[in-house]
Design a protein around this motif. Structure first.
Motif, short mmCIF file in Angstrom:
data_model
loop_
_atom_site.label_atom_id
_atom_site.label_comp_id
_atom_site.label_asym_id
_atom_site.label_seq_id
_atom_site.Cartn_x
_atom_site.Cartn_y
_atom_site.Cartn_z
N ALA A 33 -40.19 -0.12 -12.95
CA ALA A 33 -40.94 -0.08 -11.70
C ALA A 33 -41.75 -1.36 -11.54
N GLY A 34 -41.76 -1.84 -10.29
CA GLY A 34 -42.48 -3.06 -9.99
C GLY A 34 -41.61 -4.31 -10.02
N ARG A 35 -40.42 -4.20 -10.62
CA ARG A 35 -39.54 -5.36 -10.71
C ARG A 35 -38.65 -5.45 -9.47
N SER A 36 -37.74 -6.44 -9.49
CA SER A 36 -36.89 -6.71 -8.33
C SER A 36 -35.42 -6.66 -8.71
N ASN A 76 -37.84 -5.65 -3.76
CA ASN A 76 -39.00 -6.00 -4.56
C ASN A 76 -39.91 -4.79 -4.75
N SER A 77 -40.78 -4.89 -5.71
CA SER A 77 -41.75 -3.82 -5.98
C SER A 77 -41.05 -2.46 -6.05
N ASP A 124 -36.93 4.90 -5.71
CA ASP A 124 -35.85 4.10 -5.14
C ASP A 124 -34.53 4.30 -5.89
N SER A 132 -40.10 4.25 -15.05
CA SER A 132 -41.56 4.02 -15.04
C SER A 132 -42.02 3.36 -16.32
N ARG A 142 -41.01 -4.19 1.38
CA ARG A 142 -40.53 -4.34 0.01
C ARG A 142 -39.08 -4.83 -0.04
N LYS A 194 -39.76 1.16 -6.94
CA LYS A 194 -40.41 2.38 -7.38
C LYS A 194 -39.37 3.32 -7.98
#
Length: 122
Positions: free
Chosen positions: A14-17, A81-82, A87, A122, A64, A84
């Motif tokens: 999570a948080g990566r692209s 991006n970003s 997603d 996560s 995002r 979750k």
């Protein structure tokens, strides 16, 4: 006839692209990225009208995700991006060759790729 081949999926935190690609052959009026998680309906994520370049996004990904096309490479992209955990899904590239139908309605897209899996942990 339109052929679509996706690539670029994978597993990320999570948080990566991630960037998805879809090689497109044939005429299209609009191209879209859709996703389907287990037990859920397929939903539209982003759409681009290939002539005008106009783009539209689902509320859940606005700010995002970015959909774009490279006409020289006949390739559609989805920059994510970003990311979750929600997603996580199978992502599909789809094409519409006619003007009719609703923007994000999967039933109005006649051509589909096989999909690429995106898993966000996560």
């Amino acid at each position: 006839q339109v052929l679509l081949v996706e690539s670029g999926g994978g597993s990320v935190q999570a948080g990566r692209s991630l960037r998805l690609s879809c090689v497109v052959s044939g005429y299209t009026y609009s191209l879209g990225w859709f996703r389907q998680a287990p037990g859920k309906e397929r939903e539209g994520v982003a759409v681009i009208y290939t002539g005008s370049g106009d783009t539209y996004y689902a509320d859940s990904v606005k700010g995002r995700f970015t959909i774009s096309q490279d006409n020289a490479k006949n390739t559609l992209y989805l920059q994510m991006n970003s990311l979750k955990t929600e997603d996580s899904a199978m992502f599909y590239c789809a094409a519409k060759t006619v003007v009719t139908g609703r923007r994000f309605n999967p039933a109005d897209f006649a051509y589909w790729g096989r999909g690429t899996q995106v898993t966000v942990s996560s």
